[in-house]
Design a protein around this motif. Structure first.
Motif: not given
Length: 602
Positions: A279-282, A315-321, A465-469, A479-487
């Protein structure tokens, strides 16, 4: 004692000068549920085709017990293109007959979303010829599952199914009495369904007891004892095992390995991601703003897919959609990508998308980008960049990254035109990562990738280190690569799911049950008055406010974890920080509870 259904005795198969399978002996008995894994091209499909007697062996023999009823789903269906869905799936059963059959109803509802096949132009009377490959595949699967079988052989059955369809298929196969042999790259599915694993590697087949999680442990232990595999490959397996044990406990309902042995094997393996450090690096690469959506409406032609969406990707958010097909997942990514491409000039039909000034986006779409077929693999990667910075002091050359993604030194000089679909997909991901983006959009990245390549991709993304959807029907990968899930549930809203994909499945099931219960009632009783539009808008606004508050709480939690790690030897300070952390956790739980209450109103 279980009856033996199929025997494979000393079977070999050679293509050109390569022995694809060499002296294989296996058996399938009643009640077996076997998952087949291995790298693309190592012979998984060839093995099950010989098992089903769809392909001849070069030596050895395959025997079926007398009268065994076998159903096979291959990668290419044999449906009659001139026939209707009804003719292929229901055959000559009268309407009252199939509609009264619980199995038929379950299969049609599970694979197509309803008995009237919503999404097909004429329902059951739709002619098969003009349908897409994915629709034809679901029809072939439905046809197979409706019939009674002693043994079902499936080659990539989860392809073209959404998260709900995969969840339904796993439950259906668990409840059937038929034996099963299944080739799939979907690791969640393997864990849910299989009780044995066949790992096809370099001409041999290694057998393991249990599902995918058990297989990962047993394989890591076998490689540790034998010490025959290279260190990099061994570490990848151990890292995945560490995530299975720590990140998603109780992934198998009846684990067959000793927990103590698993914990001993992973005791020196760090967590997959250092979230606070990333998160800091992102933040240093991206600043405070990545994408801000303010009251946005997204359309596809005249159809409104998303309405009044206010959302923040930091920055640094890892989101599953996740979401139902056609709900607007890909359209949302395209709207964001177009805004980024035009530096905020291109805007949706309503609302505003604010793009951070430092955003450098890489977008992996479902379509494989066309490249000059005469280019060599290495040349196609070097065309983007010679070296890539993966963050935290990690750097790779184009050749090293190629090897990580399964292109060995010989394969790096293969013309792009000679690559398979899966290899082209790998090359597409490689080229994206070589461009050193700080924001990644991955739309179905797991298509055509084998489990080993998926593991390597996950390992690379762990330290990215970056943001990802991520949009994917592969829930293990999400589940393996993201931290939160949106639907996206098909109601033009975007919702955060505190409990992830399990919550999504539960919500969809409740929606279907409510729709089924209200349908007959609507015919005989007057509908209850709906909640006013103003109330719904107010609930949606409060939902979005709570989601922003949850984002802030999550950021504070990540920072506190980092501070606790920094003061690990100062027990007084750790106790003080721990009290703050407990208070934050309580605040988050209250917000999540309120969010769930409002979600029903909205």
């Amino acid at each position: 004692m279980a009856v033996n259904l199929v025997n494979v005795e000393n079977v070999s198969k050679v293509y050109g000068t390569r022995a694809l399978l060499d002296g294989i002996s296996l058996g399938v008995s009643e009640g077996d549920r076997i998952g087949v894994v291995g790298r693309n091209g190592d012979g998984k499909t060839t093995l099950i085709r010989m098992l089903a007697k769809l392909e001849e062996t070069d030596s050895g023999r395959v025997t079926h017990s007398g009268g065994v009823r076998m159903g096979v789903l291959t990668q290419h269906d044999s449906l009659d293109s001139t026939a209707t869905v009804r003719h292929e799936v229901i055959r000559d059963m009268a309407d009252h007959e199939w509609a009264g059959n619980a199995k038929v109803r379950d299969v049609l509802t599970g694979l197509f979303g309803g008995l009237d096949l919503p999404g097909f132009p004429q329902g059951l009377d739709t002619v098969i010829g003009p349908l897409s490959g994915g629709e034809r595949r679901r029809i072939a699967l439905a046809k197979l599952l409706i019939e009674e079988q002693d043994l079902i052989v499936l080659d990539e059955p989860t392809n073209h199914l959404d998260v709900e369809g995969i969840s339904w298929l796993a439950r259906h196969l668990r409840e059937r009495r038929s034996a099963l042999v299944c080739v799939t790259h979907d690791r969640w599915f393997l864990d849910q369904v299989c009780t044995r694993m066949w790992d096809v590697q370099r001409g041999a087949v290694h057998e393991y007891e249990g599902g995918y999680s058990d297989y990962v442990f047993a394989r890591a232990e076998r490689e540790r004892i034998a010490a025959t595999e290279e260190v990099k490959r061994q570490n990848l397996v151990r890292k995945e095992l560490a995530w299975l044990r720590r990140g998603a406990p109780a992934r198998t309902s009846k684990p067959r390995f000793r927990v103590e042995a698993a914990n001993e094997l992973i005791k020196d393996v760090p967590p997959p991601r250092d979230s606070s450090e990333l998160m800091k690096f992102a933040s240093s690469r991206l600043g405070r703003t990545v994408f801000d959506l303010e009251d946005v409406t997204v359309q596809a032609g005249p159809k409104v897919l998303l309405e009044h969406i206010t959302w923040h990707l930091g920055p640094g958010d890892r989101v599953g959609l996740v979401g139902v097909n056609g709900a607007g997942k890909t359209s949302l990514l395209r709207a964001l990508a177009e805004a980024a491409r035009t530096e905020g000039e291109a805007q949706p039909v309503a609302g505003r998308i604010v793009v951070g000034k430092t955003v450098k986006l890489a977008y992996l779409s479902q379509e494989v980008a066309e490249l000059d077929p005469a280019l060599r693999v290495l040349e196609a990667v070097q065309q983007v960049r010679e070296r890539v910075d993966l963050g935290k002091g990690r750097e790779m050359t184009a050749g090293q990254l190629c090897e990580t993604f399964g292109f060995n030194k010989d394969k790096q000089w293969t013309p792009v035109g000679d690559l398979s679909g899966g290899e082209r997909r790998r090359l597409q991901i490689l080229r994206l990562l070589m461009d050193e983006p700080n924001v990644l959009f991955l739309d179905e990245p797991t298509n055509d990738l084998d489990i080993e390549t998926l593991t390597q991709l996950e390992d690379l993304l762990d330290g990215w280190p970056g943001s990802m959807i991520v949009i994917s029907h592969d829930r293990f990968f999400v589940e393996r690569t993201t931290d939160r899930v949106f639907a996206l549930l098909g109601d033009a809203a975007l919702r955060m799911l505190p409990r992830g994909i399990d919550e999504y499945i539960e919500r969809r099931r409740r929606m279907e049950e409510t729709a089924a219960a209200s349908a007959p009632a609507a015919a005989t009783t007057k509908a209850a008055p709906e909640r006013s539009a103003a109330d719904q808008r107010a609930a949606k606004k409060e939902l979005q406010k709570i989601e922003r508050q949850l984002d802030k709480v999550s950021e504070k939690e990540a920072k506190l974890h980092g501070r606790i790690a920094d003061h690990a030897t100062d027990f007084a300070k750790v106790a003080e920080l721990d009290a703050e952390l407990r208070q934050l956790v309580g605040e988050r739980e209250e917000l999540e509870l309120r969010w769930l209450e409002l979600a029903e109103d909205a």
